[in-house]
Design an enzyme around this catalytic site. Structure first.
Site, short mmCIF file in Angstrom:
data_model
loop_
_atom_site.label_atom_id
_atom_site.label_comp_id
_atom_site.label_asym_id
_atom_site.label_seq_id
_atom_site.Cartn_x
_atom_site.Cartn_y
_atom_site.Cartn_z
CG ASP A 115 19.52 -80.60 -17.12
OD1 ASP A 115 20.05 -79.87 -17.97
OD2 ASP A 115 19.05 -81.73 -17.39
CG ASP A 314 24.11 -79.34 -21.21
OD1 ASP A 314 23.07 -79.03 -20.61
OD2 ASP A 314 24.51 -80.52 -21.32
#
Length: 436
Positions: A115, A314
């Protein structure tokens, strides 16, 4: 073996690989500072679905989880926040890409979701009440495990720290779940690199249905991130190559440190947002569909640290999301190029509003950043049903219930590219690479 004609390409290829004995070697030895990256539906992943979903069900499920992540990212940039120890809402309930890490002495192998928009790592521990993890981390079996005291500086970097005893603990919400964890340290080994005294969250209690079963590895830029805790080892530099959903063995790579990073790669500068310093902001200046640069209002792409507006890379969002004016401009030009004078019926599937039930010839889409253009082939811009009966543009506007000012370059658009995060030089590089 019978397969439904509407199975996802992902599940179909998995079934073929299982049937033909072509499973990847899940226990292959990792070397140096490079970790194998697996898709969550890989045969190497315990999180793969036990039953095959229809193509429509899988697409709608991914799109729904993207909406939750967009809500989370929007909340991040809209307020001044402390560094969270875990993603908010159902962000990694089904992570897209996972890596193997070894924690403790002797080492225990765990799977962690990658992440880039979070900082600290956390793992479910054996003492956890309400965790469904099959193989949680067992602190009692590690001779290098330590609890951090309340006086530790890291205790000020987690949400809602509490000190009922001498050890630092904290609470946070995760979707509909409430989570309690202790702040601890132990040796974590990534590939062949041991990192002693690594700080992470040891989850002790979880209530509700949103809590995920795997851990998380934070690759953001904050003080508890992997980059911050390994500056001397990895020099705040890493890259990854994410495999396509269509790849048989579903393995890519996470390369840590400046060694062996690509030399022939174009870069765009990183931008800093004081409100959320962990996020990887870049300057997206335009989008080209085919040979035409579409007309997007400048404010739809502009970086604004006060509001959090701008564009980020992302790893946790699946499909690229653009703010409404930007997406509408790109979508309309895409439709115009696809139709090319023909009367084609445009349908929708969930949040995707540009789908076709006949074969199409799609234009390339180019994201034009400061100093770098990234041209995406159809594999990065289209999703197809296995039978070929439905094709959709794999991008969308921010969900209606999210007051989003963010444009998010998501992982489907990053697949089969080497994405290099060079934080010391404040830049991101992107180059085409087959990740398998």
């Amino acid at each position: 073996m019978k397969t439904s004609p509407m199975l996802t390409p992902l599940v179909l290829f998995l079934l073929f690989s299982l049937a033909k004995g072509l499973n990847p070697n899940c226990d292959v030895q990792e070397h140096g500072s490079t970790l194998k990256v697996f898709h969550v539906f890989s045969p190497c992943s315990p999180f793969k679905p036990s039953e095959g979903l229809s193509w429509e069900e899988s697409v709608l499920q991914l799109e729904a989880k993207d909406q939750a992540r967009m809500q989370y990212l929007s909340n991040l940039v809209a307020r001044r926040s402390v560094v969270p120890i875990a993603s908010g809402r159902q962000i990694t309930q089904s992570p897209t890409y996972i890596v193997k890490a070894k924690i403790g002495t002797p080492a225990q192998t765990l799977l962690l979701a990658m992440d880039t928009s979070n900082d600290a790592a956390w793992v479910p521990c054996t003492s956890c009440v309400g965790c469904s993890t099959l193989k949680p981390f067992a602190p009692a079996k590690s001779i290098s495990f330590n609890k951090l005291p309340c006086s530790a500086p890291q205790c000020k970097q987690v949400p809602n720290p509490t000190c009922g005893g001498s050890a630092c603990a904290f609470n946070f919400t995760y979707g509909t779940s409430s989570v309690a964890a202790g702040l601890v340290q132990d040796t974590i080994t990534l590939a062949t690199d041991p990192i002693p005294g690594y700080t992470f969250g040891c989850v002790q209690k979880a209530t509700g249905r949103s809590f995920p079963t795997q851990g998380l590895l934070g690759l953001g830029r904050g003080p508890l991130s992997l980059l911050a805790q390994t500056q001397n080892l990895y020099r705040s530099t890493f890259s990854y190559c994410l495999p396509s959903f269509k790849t048989l063995n579903f393995s890519g790579s996470l390369r840590l440190g400046p060694v062996a990073q690509p030399k022939r790669i174009k870069f765009t500068p990183l931008l800093k947002n004081p409100r959320r310093s962990s996020l990887y902001y870049v300057n997206l200046v335009a989008v080209r569909v085919g040979r035409r640069i579409v007309d997007i209002p400048p404010e739809a792409l502009a970086f604004n640290p006060t509001t959090g507006a701008g564009t980020i890379f992302d790893s946790g969002t699946v499909f690229t999301r653009l703010v409404e004016p930007a997406y509408t401009a790109v979508r309309n030009e895409f439709r115009r190029r696809v139709s090319a004078g023909k009367k084609l019926t445009v349908t929708r599937l969930g949040g995707f509003d540009t789908c076709y039930t006949v074969p199409i010839v799609a234009p390339t889409i180019t994201f034009m950043f400061s100093g770098m253009n990234v041209t995406l082939p159809p594999d990065n811009t289209l999703i197809h049903s296995t039978a070929g009966s439905i094709t959709c543009l794999a991008m969308a506007a921010a969900p209606d219930n999210v007051n989003s000012v963010l444009n998010v370059i998501a992982n489907m658009q990053q697949q089969n590219h080497r994405v290099l995060y060079d934080v010391p030089n404040s830049r991101i590089g992107v180059a085409r690479e087959l990740c398998t």
